[in-house]
Design an enzyme around this catalytic site. Structure first.
Site, PDB file in Angstrom:
ATOM      1  N   HIS A 384       4.134   0.262  -1.258  1.00 49.32           N
ATOM      2  CA  HIS A 384       2.833  -0.401  -1.077  1.00 49.32           C
ATOM      3  C   HIS A 384       2.687  -1.619  -1.990  1.00 49.32           C
ATOM      4  CE1 HIS A 384       0.969   2.451   1.707  1.00 49.32           C
ATOM      5  NE2 HIS A 384       1.554   3.422   1.035  1.00 49.32           N
ATOM      6  N   GLN A 409       3.555   1.627   7.629  1.00 43.99           N
ATOM      7  CA  GLN A 409       2.553   0.685   8.132  1.00 43.99           C
ATOM      8  C   GLN A 409       3.179  -0.596   8.685  1.00 43.99           C
ATOM      9  OE1 GLN A 409       2.275   2.126   5.040  1.00 43.99           O
ATOM     10  NE2 GLN A 409       0.548   3.507   5.401  1.00 43.99           N
ATOM     11  N   ASP A 448       3.485   7.120  -3.203  1.00 42.37           N
ATOM     12  CA  ASP A 448       3.453   7.615  -1.829  1.00 42.37           C
ATOM     13  C   ASP A 448       4.152   6.672  -0.866  1.00 42.37           C
ATOM     14  OD1 ASP A 448       1.317   5.768  -2.386  1.00 42.37           O
ATOM     15  OD2 ASP A 448       0.555   6.179  -0.368  1.00 42.37           O
ATOM     16  N   GLU A 449       4.594   7.238   0.228  1.00 42.48           N
ATOM     17  CA  GLU A 449       5.048   6.526   1.430  1.00 42.48           C
ATOM     18  C   GLU A 449       6.125   5.478   1.164  1.00 42.48           C
ATOM     19  OE1 GLU A 449       1.365   7.008   4.521  1.00 42.48           O
ATOM     20  OE2 GLU A 449       1.320   5.232   3.249  1.00 42.48           O
ATOM     21  N   VAL A 450       7.010   5.755   0.230  1.00 44.15           N
ATOM     22  CA  VAL A 450       8.203   4.915   0.101  1.00 44.15           C
ATOM     23  C   VAL A 450       9.115   5.241   1.284  1.00 44.15           C
ATOM     24  CG1 VAL A 450      10.261   4.432  -1.274  1.00 44.15           C
ATOM     25  CG2 VAL A 450       8.034   4.731  -2.397  1.00 44.15           C
TER      26      VAL A 450
END
Length: 639
Positions: A384, A409, A448-450
């Site tokens: 992010h 995303q 998160d969300e790597v």
């Protein structure tokens, strides 16, 4: 306000592609023909098959940014329109907010002009209106308190005092506490009648304060009689919560006497269920002025929530002034057609920015501290980080192939590289400033969300993995986060993060708090590994989730829908084995801002579910009552 010159209407059809198709129609209300233009819109329902367009050419996409060209030679005359379809979507549209969130035209001259957009229409299926969110409800006791107290043995009177005031002999800090809650009330209900006076009134009732060492710091007791109210408290927080309860009781009795009364006799004994009673706000996707953040802190205090988790950075923007790196809040916040960051999620032709100065932060921290709200800052790393990398390009491995990986995303190469020495120099300086600004014992570092596959095309990262014997993205992430945790420990702070911090070996469990968001079971898994846990599952506590399946209900739906009844009824602790319950420190609401393009949508999605989570955080399960909650929730202040 200038008249609308262009408008983009959109509908979604379930047929016409694996995930249906969009039909867009651009209307030209200007006085001149439109030719040689390009159309941009932003949408969370992304295009992944560029060639699946009809009557348009797909030019490019960056995350939620989409750009199209009309057929060669097309001219849209004044009063006419151009229609095209897009079929190659990455998922079905499920709600009216799943279409274009903003749009603009780039004219042949290079000028960018705004295009108005509407909510997405549903074609070839039934578009039901959203259902009622709250029943009429029922009260067993006619008192307006939210969250409901742990124990109450009181009965209502026929009348209520005009004001409550400190009894003679109250200490200066007790009088000041009354003033603090009175000021809070006036900020939240500017038209409301004051529940307190700092001087005695013949039409009022005295509050007799007493500090009780036997009570916990956040606990209090109220004893009602026709002459006075006894207020015993364990600490300053408990005293504030007691006064807030009295203000709520007074406000309900005064504004809705047909439903609510003020206690004439009896007692309230109260203390919170959990020590962590949180609410998160994402200010990266949409910027909230300082006044809005200040009001949200007031609302949290009104509901006895004691943690404000401030999500200050993400792909879309870096919002915190860092004096060591001024480009973070110049290059790293500007989104626009010709800016370092392309438009995303609601902004269009006009550039947008916005950040919080260190003076802004100091003022908000002072306000929150006075209200016993702890602000936990979040700097989301290593993923992010698009805005960070735009602001500081030296943080990237120049040898890494562009777009070698994409986040969920859709952002390319958006994670800070653990193999670049400047990454750690950067974080050291950032953390030095953060710990000076925020007295919280925790700094939230995201985690998160790597995307799986991150850094694998980076020669520097490959070299580091060979040197350290690491295999894959998440082992490298664990290596990185362990270094970050060391930085925090040296600065006397603890690490908070999302549940993915545990991936790839994680970090030391000592002094680490993780938030379980992906699904409820994750919290139990983390507790078994030895982590302290805050429960914030998207299925119940993400306030951007739609509140019903109906097409016309706004919000996201990746975690399903969360009706207010579901959010209220969900009990995170009930899923924990008895031997792990001590690891569960509390619960938290999360306000992710992709869908919050207006104050109306914010208030519709956040309330009454924030009130429901506040009650889950405070009220014992045995004392909860959905029908009672439904009667009291409409009294909630809004943003």
């Amino acid at each position: 306000m200038a008249p609308v010159s262009y408008r983009l209407e959109a509908s979604w059809q379930p047929d016409g592609g694996a995930f249906g198709r969009f039909t867009f129609t651009l209307f030209n209300f200007s006085a001149v023909p439109l030719a040689g233009f390009r159309l941009v819109y932003t949408s969370l329902t992304r295009v992944i098959v560029p060639e699946a367009c009809d009557n348009a050419t797909f030019l490019r996409r960056n995350a939620n940014f989409h750009e199209f060209a009309p057929p060669v030679g097309l001219t849209v005359a004044p009063g006419e329109s151009w229609t095209f379809t897009v079929s190659g979507l990455h998922r079905n549209a499920r709600h009216c907010t799943d279409g274009a969130k903003s749009a603009y035209l780039t004219l042949a001259s290079g000028e960018h002009v705004a295009v108005a957009v509407s909510d997405l229409l549903l074609e070839n299926a039934v578009s039901d209106p959203p259902p009622q969110r709250l029943p009429e409800g029922k009260l067993d006791l006619p008192f307006s308190m939210q969250p409901w107290p742990a124990q109450i043995d009181a009965w209502a009177g026929d009348r209520f005092p005009v004001v409550l005031y400190p009894a003679p002999g109250a200490a200066p800090d007790e009088i000041a506490a009354v003033g603090e809650v009175l000021a809070l009330f006036h900020r939240l209900f500017s038209e409301g009648h004051a529940p307190f006076s700092l001087v005695a009134s013949s039409q009022g009732r005295a509050i007799v304060f007493s500090k009780n060492a036997a009570l916990a710091p956040e606990a209090y007791q109220l004893a009602f009689s026709t002459k006075e109210i006894g207020l015993a408290y364990g600490g300053a927080a408990g005293r504030q919560y007691a006064l807030t309860t009295l203000a709520q009781l007074m406000n309900g009795a005064r504004t809705h006497p047909d439903k609510f009364r003020f206690p004439a006799q009896g007692t309230i004994s109260d203390a919170p269920r959990y020590s962590w009673r949180g609410c998160h706000l994402d200010v990266s996707r949409q910027f909230y002025p300082t006044s809005d953040v200040s009001r949200l802190i007031d609302i949290l205090a009104w509901f006895k929530l004691n943690i404000f988790h401030w999500h200050l950075t993400d792909d879309e923007a870096w919002r915190l002034e860092i004096k060591a790196f001024p480009t973070l809040t110049t290059l790293g916040v500007l989104r626009g057609p010709d800016e370092p960051l392309l438009p995303q999620l609601g902004n269009g032709a006009e550039p947008v920015g916005g950040f919080y100065s260190q003076d802004d932060v100091k003022a908000l921290v002072a306000q929150a501290t006075a209200l016993h709200v702890e602000i936990v800052p979040e700097i989301d790393i290593p993923g992010h980080s698009t805005a960070t990398l735009v602001a500081l390009p030296d943080l990237a491995d120049g040898q890494e192939a562009p777009e070698s990986y994409h986040s969920v995303q859709g952002y390319p190469n958006n994670a800070l590289n653990p193999a670049i020495e400047f990454t750690y120099e950067f974080l050291e300086k950032v953390l030095d400033e953060i710990v000076e600004l925020f007295p919280s014992q925790y700094v939230h570092i995201g985690g998160d969300e790597v995307a799986n596959g991150s850094w694998l095309a980076s020669p520097l990262a490959k070299k580091l993995m060979e040197k350290e014997g690491l295999s894959g993205t998440f082992a490298l992430q664990s290596f990185f986060l362990k270094k970050v945790k060391q930085m925090l420990t040296v600065r006397g702070r603890k690490l908070a993060g999302w549940n993915e911090v545990a991936h790839g070996g994680g970090v030391s469990t000592e002094g680490t708090l993780l938030m379980a968001w992906e699904r409820p079971e994750v919290g139990i898994e983390l507790a078994r590994e030895g982590y302290d846990v805050v429960m914030t599952p998207g299925q119940a506590y993400y306030l951007d989730m739609a509140q019903a399946d109906a097409w016309q209900e706004p919000g996201a739906s990746w975690a399903g829908t969360a009706t207010p009844a579901h959010t209220y009824g969900y009990d995170a602790e009930g899923e924990f084995p008895e031997e792990l319950k001590s690891r569960m420190k509390g619960v938290q609401a999360c306000i992710w801002s992709e869908h919050f393009l207006s104050r109306g949508y914010f208030n519709r999605l956040v309330f009454p579910r924030l009130c429901a989570i506040a009650e889950a955080a405070w009220t014992p399960k045995s004392a909860k009552d959905w029908q009672r909650f439904a009667v009291i929730a409409p009294l909630s202040p809004k943003l």
